[in-house]
Design a protein around this motif. Structure first.
Motif, PDB file in Angstrom:
ATOM      1  N   ALA A  52       0.848  -1.198   0.000  1.00 58.66           N
ATOM      2  CA  ALA A  52       0.000   0.000   0.000  1.00 58.66           C
ATOM      3  C   ALA A  52       0.878   1.241   0.000  1.00 58.66           C
ATOM      4  CB  ALA A  52      -0.892  -0.001   1.233  1.00 58.66           C
ATOM      5  N   GLY A  53       0.539   2.200  -0.849  1.00 62.15           N
ATOM      6  CA  GLY A  53       1.210   3.496  -0.824  1.00 62.15           C
ATOM      7  C   GLY A  53       2.615   3.512  -1.391  1.00 62.15           C
ATOM      8  N   CYS A  54       3.036   2.440  -2.060  1.00 70.07           N
ATOM      9  CA  CYS A  54       4.404   2.386  -2.580  1.00 70.07           C
ATOM     10  C   CYS A  54       4.569   3.351  -3.764  1.00 70.07           C
ATOM     11  CB  CYS A  54       4.734   0.965  -3.018  1.00 70.07           C
ATOM     12  SG  CYS A  54       6.355   0.843  -3.774  1.00 70.07           S
ATOM     13  N   THR A 247       2.802   5.837   4.926  1.00 64.75           N
ATOM     14  CA  THR A 247       2.273   5.888   3.549  1.00 64.75           C
ATOM     15  C   THR A 247       1.701   7.255   3.182  1.00 64.75           C
ATOM     16  OG1 THR A 247       0.172   4.970   4.294  1.00 64.75           O
ATOM     17  CG2 THR A 247       1.797   3.411   3.407  1.00 64.75           C
TER      18      THR A 247
END
Ligand SMILES: Cc1ncc(C[n+]2csc(CCOP(=O)(O)OP(=O)(O)O)c2C)c(N)n1
Ligand code: SF4
Ligand code: SF4
Ligand code: SF4
Lengths: 300, 107
Positions: A52-54, A247
């Motif tokens: 998530a959020g990479c 994130t």
């Protein structure tokens, strides 16, 4: 590899999943889509297991929107986080063994030219900093020395993310990582200068917090590689996990890194400028009109 | 339970800058609808989230708060959303999409 490969075979349409039908009917194939139209067309990238959020995910998403002819593009990747997403797109993906990607892409791009002649088929390598600057270094450099006409994109998260935090040649000096507990002893490699020396016709650095710039440099890199020579994009794509970036702070981090060591750089040969101008109507390389005499001489 | 992004149509439709989708790391997740918002009398449409694709990173919240300065997005527990868009209920059009909103959790 053409518009035909995404069409439905007769009678199969009703059995295809909704996502596939959306992609055929409202995807970017055969049209020109831009970053500013995002959110209103079906993207070729599907769901994938990246964190998530990479930021690497965001960059890959933008890169695929920027491909000038997605229906005539093949991506080449290797071990590392990025392939988890790159392989989940409706664009043929070739998985090279770790570090082999520029060797694989060399053969592929030559083969496509033999098979299709002048009709552009774009080969784009996307691999991590470890895959590009360490394990694949020899193959990357030699593909540039040989002037292989395809695009190499480094997804630089400054660490081996997929295997839990070893230092790479692109890690900054002093960085302490889970598997580099004493801190890195050497400087970050200067792959941009190496790319220029080795003969790339187009080189740019970019961060994902500027989507339009990502779009612009990828388009230029892919177009230049069609005829002029190798192109190299180096993108900062942080790793939330190995650098403990919350994130919702990923874009703040990208801005800070942009200011620190990832300022926008673009290098393009005169031949490539002329080609983009004449073949694809680029205006940015045209000579600027001469400034009025007063402005040059200052106040009189 | 887990968090997903929820866009307030009234707040978004007043600005409709389309920035959040350019920064969401996930593809096909923040989409635009001309109808959402216009059906409430606003000049513009609104962004919305396909919650089955959202990974809950909250980057869009940062973008709307700090870049758009519009504060239209909040993170909400999925079972606290009475209605939401799911991929299976989204229809693509020429320049926009439409979504039939349903309960995002089964049962
Ligand atoms: C020949 C070989 N050696 C080692 C590995 C294990 N391996 C998989 S991914 C990876 C590191 C990837 O790091 P990088 O290329 O920087 O990409 P990232 O995961 O950070 O995106 C390694 C060492 C492998 N798959 N093949
Ligand atoms: S480990 Fe790091 S680079 Fe890999 S997907 Fe997760 S955040 Fe991205
Ligand atoms: S960033 Fe905020 S105001 Fe802009 S489109 Fe997204 S939700 Fe609406
Ligand atoms: S929370 Fe993250 S994944 Fe979900 S819509 Fe916002 S930016 Fe996209």
């Amino acid at each position: 590899m053409s518009l035909d490969y995404v069409k439905f075979s007769n009678g199969f349409e009703k059995f295809m999943p909704k996502e596939y039908r959306d992609m055929v009917e409202h995807g970017p194939f055969g049209k020109k889509v831009t970053v500013s139209q995002m959110g209103s067309f079906k993207e070729v990238l599907e769901e994938h297991p990246m964190c998530a959020g990479c930021a690497m995910t965001l960059f890959i998403r933008l890169a695929m929107i920027a491909f000038p002819n997605p229906e005539d593009t093949i991506t080449v990747g290797t071990a590392g986080c990025g392939r988890l997403a790159i392989s989940q797109a409706a664009i043929p993906f070739v998985y090279g063994n770790y570090g082999d990607q520029n060797g694989v892409a060399s053969g592929l791009s030559r083969g496509l030219r033999l098979r299709f002649g002048d009709k552009p088929k774009d080969v784009v390598v996307m691999a991590g900093d470890g895959g590009t600057a360490d394990i694949g270094f020899q193959q990357v450099l030699h593909s540039w020395f040989r002037k292989e006409r395809f695009t190499t994109i480094m997804l630089d998260n400054e660490v081996y993310g997929n295997t839990g935090g070893q230092e790479s040649g692109m890690t900054n000096r002093g960085a302490v990582l889970k598997m580099a507990p004493l801190g890195k002893k050497f400087e970050k490699m200067n792959m941009v200068e190496l790319a220029k020396v080795a003969g790339c016709a187009y080189v740019a650095t970019v961060v994902p917090n500027n989507p339009r710039r990502v779009e612009s440099v990828i388009k230029k890199a892919v177009l230049v590689a069609r005829e002029i020579g190798p192109s190299y994009i180096q993108a900062y794509t942080s790793c939330n996990i190995e650098y403990a970036i919350p994130t919702d702070k990923v874009l703040e981090d990208a801005k800070a890194v942009e200011n620190d060591r990832y300022q926008f750089q673009e290098y393009i040969t005169e031949e490539a400028k002329q080609y983009l101008t004449e073949r694809y109507g680029y205006k940015e390389f045209l000579a600027k009109p001469a400034a009025p005499a007063a402005a040059i001489s200052g106040k009189v | 339970m887990y968090l997903v992004a929820d866009i307030n149509v009234e707040i978004c439709a007043a600005k409709n800058c389309k920035l959040c989708t350019q920064y969401c790391p996930e593809a096909n997740t923040i989409l635009y609808s001309d109808e959402l918002g216009k059906d409430k009398g606003f000049k513009y449409g609104s962004a919305y989230v396909a919650v089955d694709r959202c990974k809950g990173c909250a980057q869009c919240v940062w973008v709307c708060d700090n870049m758009a300065k519009n504060h239209a997005i909040k993170m909400v527990m999925i079972d606290q959303l009475p209605q939401a868009a799911l991929t299976e209920n989204i229809t693509y059009g020429e320049k926009s999409t439409t979504a039939v909103l349903t309960s995002p959790v089964i049962g």
